[in-house]
Design a protein around this motif. Structure first.
Motif: not given
Length: 209
Positions: A5-9
């Motif tokens: 995934t390119d998105v980290e939360v």
């Protein structure tokens, strides 16, 4: 098989001085600009904060913000979204009556007398509202505020379209009450209702939404 995934939360908590609100379309509150130890940053407000935040918040107020940080590796962008906003450091209580906020009353840093908080009346300046009497309404509002000595405590600010063109002229008072089809002859009643001593004065014939 691996999934990437390119998105980290993640969660964040920061503190800084309030610089300004970020407004869209002239009247839609979207977020806050804060001056932090790492520089100026934009924090988007969650929906439940946007609908209740008091726009009279003084610039320079210390705020503590808690929320989620989203990092998009592909775009190399960081987005901060506030879920809670609280008073920070040596700051007087923040006025935000409908928020689920921690209300903290601390002594001000100096003993300088407080200046009255300035309130803002928002008025649509788009062509449809102007054709329906908006220009005359603006002039009468300025006159009424001046006659009552409110010119230093109440601002009249023009905005973009309020998406209610057929019901113009459109006004939004400092307490976020919206009015449509306001006529110049009704301005005195409206000003008395929101800024007069009698808060129970009714405002007949024009629409409150």
């Amino acid at each position: 098989m691996s999934i990437y995934t390119d998105v980290e939360v993640s969660e964040f908590c920061l503190e800084g001085r309030f610089l300004d609100f970020v407004i869209k379309d002239g009247y839609k509150l979207k977020g806050l600009l804060l001056a932090t130890s790492d520089g100026e940053c934009y924090v988007k407000l969650a929906k439940h904060l946007r609908v209740a935040f008091d726009l009279r918040l003084p610039r320079g107020t210390w705020l503590q913000v808690v929320g989620t940080k989203k990092y998009d590796a592909k775009k190399e962008e960081v987005t901060l979204k506030a879920e809670r906003v609280m008073a920070g450091r040596s700051q007087v209580e923040i006025i935000a009556p409908n928020l689920n906020m921690e209300r903290v009353s601390l002594a001000p840093e100096t003993s300088k007398p407080k200046r009255a908080k300035k309130q803002t009346i928002l008025m649509c300046q788009k062509s449809d509202c102007m054709k329906r009497g908006g220009k005359a309404l603006c002039q009468v509002l300025e006159s009424e505020l001046s006659d009552r000595g409110l010119q230093d405590t109440v601002d009249l600010k023009g905005t973009g379209c309020m998406k209610n063109c057929k019901a113009g002229p459109n006004l939004v008072m400092p307490d976020k009450t919206r009015y449509t089809k306001v006529q110049p002859s009704q301005v005195a009643i409206l000003v008395d209702k929101h800024f007069g001593e009698d808060a129970e004065i009714k405002s007949p014939q024009f629409m409150e939404v």
